[in-house]
Design an enzyme around this catalytic site. Structure first.
Site, PDB file in Angstrom:
ATOM      1  CG  PHE A   1      43.935 -10.332   5.644  1.00 42.75           C
ATOM      2  CD1 PHE A   1      43.896  -9.459   6.480  1.00 42.75           C
ATOM      3  CD2 PHE A   1      43.902 -10.770   4.214  1.00 42.75           C
ATOM      4  CE1 PHE A   1      45.163  -8.778   6.287  1.00 42.75           C
ATOM      5  CE2 PHE A   1      45.679 -10.703   4.197  1.00 42.75           C
ATOM      6  CZ  PHE A   1      46.061  -9.454   5.214  1.00 42.75           C
ATOM      7  CB  VAL A   2      40.980  -7.725   0.672  1.00 45.33           C
ATOM      8  CG1 VAL A   2      39.543  -7.087   0.830  1.00 45.33           C
ATOM      9  CG2 VAL A   2      41.818  -5.815   0.772  1.00 45.33           C
TER      10      VAL A   2
ATOM     11  CE  LYS B   1      58.611  -7.171  -0.317  1.00 45.04           C
ATOM     12  NZ  LYS B   1      59.278  -8.459  -0.240  1.00 45.04           N
ATOM     13  N   GLY B   2      53.192  -3.313  -1.535  1.00 43.86           N
ATOM     14  CA  GLY B   2      51.360  -2.583  -1.727  1.00 43.86           C
ATOM     15  C   GLY B   2      50.801  -2.081  -3.018  1.00 43.86           C
TER      16      GLY B   2
ATOM     17  CG  ASP C   1      43.416  -1.769   8.533  1.00 42.36           C
ATOM     18  OD1 ASP C   1      41.958  -2.363   9.051  1.00 42.36           O
ATOM     19  OD2 ASP C   1      43.867  -3.180   9.255  1.00 42.36           O
TER      20      ASP C   1
ATOM     21  CG  ASP D   1      51.700  -9.500   1.396  1.00 44.79           C
ATOM     22  OD1 ASP D   1      50.983  -8.035   1.692  1.00 44.79           O
ATOM     23  OD2 ASP D   1      52.476  -9.807   2.058  1.00 44.79           O
TER      24      ASP D   1
ATOM     25  CD  GLU E   1      49.865   1.821   2.219  1.00 41.73           C
ATOM     26  OE1 GLU E   1      50.133   1.310   1.880  1.00 41.73           O
ATOM     27  OE2 GLU E   1      50.026   2.056   3.217  1.00 41.73           O
ATOM     28  CG  ASP E   2      48.716  -1.779   0.291  1.00 40.25           C
ATOM     29  OD1 ASP E   2      47.704  -0.736   1.142  1.00 40.25           O
ATOM     30  OD2 ASP E   2      48.653  -2.661   0.474  1.00 40.25           O
TER      31      ASP E   2
ATOM     32  CE  LYS F   1      40.428  -4.340   5.594  1.00 39.11           C
ATOM     33  NZ  LYS F   1      41.382  -5.033   6.307  1.00 39.11           N
TER      34      LYS F   1
HETATM   35  P1  5GP Z   1      46.478   0.484   9.021  1.00 33.60           P
HETATM   36  O1  5GP Z   1      48.125   1.605   9.354  1.00 33.60           O
HETATM   37  O2  5GP Z   1      46.105   1.990   8.149  1.00 33.60           O
HETATM   38  O3  5GP Z   1      46.317   0.575   9.577  1.00 33.60           O
HETATM   39  O4  5GP Z   1      47.596  -0.086   7.434  1.00 33.60           O
HETATM   40  C1  5GP Z   1      47.442  -0.425   6.555  1.00 33.60           C
HETATM   41  C2  5GP Z   1      48.267  -1.805   6.444  1.00 33.60           C
HETATM   42  O5  5GP Z   1      47.900  -2.509   6.705  1.00 33.60           O
HETATM   43  C3  5GP Z   1      49.049  -1.283   4.615  1.00 33.60           C
HETATM   44  O6  5GP Z   1      50.023  -0.726   4.038  1.00 33.60           O
HETATM   45  C4  5GP Z   1      48.120  -3.061   4.317  1.00 33.60           C
HETATM   46  O7  5GP Z   1      49.670  -2.781   4.539  1.00 33.60           O
HETATM   47  C5  5GP Z   1      47.571  -3.252   6.011  1.00 33.60           C
HETATM   48  N1  5GP Z   1      46.585  -4.524   5.514  1.00 33.60           N
HETATM   49  C6  5GP Z   1      45.615  -4.374   6.222  1.00 33.60           C
HETATM   50  N2  5GP Z   1      44.449  -4.207   6.078  1.00 33.60           N
HETATM   51  C7  5GP Z   1      44.614  -5.478   4.900  1.00 33.60           C
HETATM   52  C8  5GP Z   1      44.617  -6.295   4.259  1.00 33.60           C
HETATM   53  O8  5GP Z   1      42.912  -6.878   4.074  1.00 33.60           O
HETATM   54  N3  5GP Z   1      44.641  -7.139   3.320  1.00 33.60           N
HETATM   55  C9  5GP Z   1      46.436  -6.779   3.048  1.00 33.60           C
HETATM   56  N4  5GP Z   1      46.959  -7.716   2.556  1.00 33.60           N
HETATM   57  N5  5GP Z   1      46.638  -6.058   4.317  1.00 33.60           N
HETATM   58  C10 5GP Z   1      46.033  -5.225   4.656  1.00 33.60           C
END
Ligand code: 5GP
Length: 178
Positions: A153-154, A42-43, A104, A160, A100-101, A132
């Site tokens: 963490f944001v 949902k992000g 990470d 959320d 994508e929001d 990040k």
């Molecule tokens: P990745 O697969 O790149 O590790 O993860 C991406 C997902 O992790 C994002 O779509 C999000 O849902 C979650 N995520 C990673 N860092 C944060 C953060 O700082 N805040 C929030 N709310 N979600 C995060």
């Protein structure tokens, strides 16, 4: 433990200017074309809904959505991602923009890019609001990026913590108080 929303990392004005720039760049790059935006629920909903309103220039935008959850051992780089909702649109021969929001570790996006490419689109690009970089485990090529942020963490602007704070207009760091 108590989680509180603290400092503003990115204000709503800063975000709004950047989203406009990204939308205008996308509009220029896809001028006169069809473009399927794939928003990751949902992000990315808040970001995508602002972004598409800056994609003008005769781009025929078709909005679709996916819901995913990652599971398994998050320390591994295999990237097991579960699709909870797939897109309804056939993307064969079409331009696709995954929106994508935040990126990470990169596991979610690298999986989704692979999945989209298997469906023979004309092209696949990625647009993220936040990156990040320090936390990356697998490389992801990001075509349109809003901001690089530190390893915090944001929340806010769609992001959320346990379902809360998506509605905040700015992006904040979450602090843990013991
Ligand atoms: P990745 O697969 O790149 O590790 O993860 C991406 C997902 O992790 C994002 O779509 C999000 O849902 C979650 N995520 C990673 N860092 C944060 C953060 O700082 N805040 C929030 N709310 N979600 C995060």
């Amino acid at each position: 433990m108590n989680y509180v929303v603290s400092e503003v990392l990115l204000s709503k004005d800063t975000i709004s200017k950047k989203v406009q720039e990204l939308g205008e760049q996308i509009a220029q790059d896809y001028a006169g074309e069809d473009l399927v935006t794939v928003g990751i629920l949902k992000g990315a909903v808040v970001f995508l809904s602002d972004l598409v309103r800056h994609i003008e220039n005769n781009v025929n935008v078709i909005m679709d959505f996916m819901a995913v959850s990652s599971y398994g051992d998050s320390t591994k780089t295999c990237g097991v991602v579960k699709i909870n909702k797939d897109i309804d649109t056939s993307i064969k021969g079409k331009h696709v923009l995954i929106v994508e929001d935040i990126v990470d570790t990169g596991l979610t996006l690298s999986y989704l890019i692979r999945l989209m490419k298997e469906r023979h689109p004309k092209s696949v690009r990625v647009c993220v609001l936040l990156d990040k970089m320090e936390r990356r485990k697998v490389p992801v090529s990001v075509d349109y990026k809003g901001f690089d942020i530190p390893d915090e963490f944001v929340v806010g602007y769609g992001l959320d913590y346990a379902g809360k704070w998506r509605n905040l207009p700015s992006i904040h760091v979450v602090d843990v108080q013991e």
